[in-house]
Design a protein around this motif. Structure first.
Motif: not given
Length: 525
Positions: A133-136, A213-222
């Motif tokens: 959520i924070g990354s988004i 932030y978007g790229v690592f937000g996706i990585l955090n989701g995985v």
């Protein structure tokens, strides 16, 4: 799967008038065999009894969580000048790199006691969700204040990368494995975050910092998905005797009684047989529950009490100050090094500045075998010379060389930054990466020492070390950044070197009188 109450609330009982063996002193070797400390039970749901593939999977998952958390909080140094260009009217854009360390500490103060009350898994999963959520939030932040607030928000979850993740890892491994397990944890985190820091400069220059932030937000989701599937609850009750490697007085409740078990020898060659009759077998479906349904809310309040107590122990207070100082110096390095290298006379590009962090990967290739495996082997060697008895203070000896390297790095970096026209760029690059050796070493040694010195206070010890070092490092780096602006690099980094030197000297009596301090403070643990 039902987990048992936390050991922090199992009291020790002294028998007779004899002084009990202090925590942190135990027999590690027995007739050439390594004894298992803590003693495992016959319960299939005991995290010590997890198959090795599952332990490794959990280890890798929480390491990746830690990797992305540290990257988002502390990895902005390489791209900070590029982000600062988006806020020309903001003077203190470095706050984006400084304040998150404060909120990591606040996150630890909230999450760690909560993990003692309801378990590690629900707190860990919620923290992983906060990172997503924070990354988004940061990716879509409309202005600087919203950006800073988003970074503070995700830092509340990222704080568990240094506290809760360490506790999860140590709860799965034995004393003779902890050094290497935590070293691999730190190594994977560092190598991964460093590689991603290098990639960050290319992401930001090609797609803009919002996609960072978007790229690592996706990585955090995985990572969150893997966490839900594989990171099981590791909270488990153990008696003080079992934590010291002694046969518990209530072995029936500890799952150690059984017709096929020799209770006098629990070693790497003599393991208790698992009992599927008196205990519920572990199941994948049961492990998927976000929360196992057990809570002990008083444990959170008791944790705060224990935190205050253990923070006042001289040897733990010394570690807190050391961790805070080393982290504060590292944050100061990370906040200024890119600005130095991208300015005259060096004129590095942002891509090259990111590659500078590759030196931390080299550090890890040295760190893992030397500090990780080295401390485990050194502990066994010193235990053998000590009649098979291990002392917690053995974990502090490997700090000597990294400590000296860090002090020298501060002095050289300050002079090179103050007078770049007379110093080669290598003086900045090498000292920046060298300081990381000291930072990783003190973090690893502080965790292993505190865990082994006070095994019944693992939760309070970890949260105190993580939270307080966050507060201290924030104050040191925040004040130093402003001191650099008014007094210059050399003065600020000389002060850092002096502070680290004084703490190093204080460490000498801590090592020699550590056992006596453990005996004195045992009445409170």
């Amino acid at each position: 799967m039902a987990s048992k109450p936390d050991i922090d609330h199992v009291e020790t009982v002294e028998v007779g008038s004899e002084t009990p063996t202090p925590a942190g002193t135990a027999r590690l070797l027995d007739d050439g065999e390594v004894r298992l400390i803590p003693i495992p039970t016959r319960d299939p749901c005991d995290p010590l009894n997890l198959p090795m593939w599952h332990k490794i999977t959990i280890h890798l998952t929480v390491s990746f969580f830690s990797m992305t958390g540290i990257l988002l909080v502390s990895g902005m140094g390489a791209v900070l000048p590029l982000i600062a260009a988006s806020y020309p009217d903001v003077k203190n854009t470095a706050d984006l790199n400084v304040y998150p360390t404060l909120f990591m500490g606040i996150g630890n103060l909230i999450a760690m006691p909560l993990s003692l009350a309801i378990g590690r898994r629900p707190v860990y999963l919620f923290s992983s969700l906060l990172l997503v959520i924070g990354s988004i939030w940061c990716a879509f932040a409309p202005d600087f204040n919203s950006h800073l607030a988003g970074r503070d928000f995700l830092s509340l979850g990222a704080g568990q990368s240094e506290g809760l993740c360490v506790m999860i890892v140590q709860e799965m491994f034995y004393l003779h494995q902890r050094g290497r397990a935590l070293a691999w944890f730190s190594g994977i985190t560092t190598v991964g975050s460093t590689a991603l820091m290098i990639a960050s400069t290319f992401i930001c220059t090609a797609w803009g910092w919002r996609w960072w932030y978007g790229v690592f937000g996706i990585l955090n989701g995985v990572v969150l998905i893997f966490s839900v599937l594989f990171v099981v609850e590791t909270k488990y009750e153990r008696s003080p005797e079992a934590l010291r490697g002694e046969i518990p007085s209530f072995s029936r409740s500890d799952g150690l009684k059984g017709k096929d078990n020799d209770l006098t020898r629990v070693t790497t060659r003599h393991l208790p047989t698992l009992d599927d009759v008196n205990y519920s077998p572990r199941s994948f479906i049961s492990d998927l529950k976000p929360w196992q349904g057990h809570s002990e809310w008083s444990a959170a309040l008791i944790c705060y009490k224990h935190m205050v107590q253990i923070a006042l122990f001289p040897h733990i207070l010394w570690l807190i100050l050391c961790c805070g100082a080393f982290l504060g110096v590292y944050v100061l390095y990370a906040s200024v090094f890119s600005g130095i290298l991208t300015s005259v006379p060096y004129n590095f590009s942002f891509e090259v500045v990111g590659a500078v962090m590759a030196g931390q990967i080299i550090v890890c290739f040295v760190f893992i075998p030397v500090i990780g495996y080295g401390t485990d082997h050194l502990t066994k060697y010193l235990s053998k010379r000590n009649g098979g008895i291990v002392e917690a203070e053995y974990r502090l000896l490997p700090l000597i060389i990294p400590w000296l390297v860090t002090i020298a790095s501060c002095v050289i970096f300050g002079r090179a930054a103050a007078d770049p026209f007379h110093w080669h760029w290598a003086a900045v690059v090498i000292t920046y990466n060298s300081e990381y050796i000291g930072f990783m070493s003190i973090v690893l040694s502080s965790f292993t020492y505190a865990i082994e010195a006070h095994p019944t206070r693992v939760g309070p010890s970890v949260v105190v070390l993580c939270a307080m070092r966050g507060f201290i490092s924030w104050g040191l780096s925040w004040g130093s950044l402003r001191f650099v602006q008014s007094q210059g690099y050399e003065g600020a980094f000389n002060i850092c070197a002096i502070v680290l030197g004084i703490l190093g000297v204080v460490g000498i009596p801590i090592y020699f009188f550590g056992k006596k301090l453990r005996i004195i403070t045992q009445r409170w643990t």
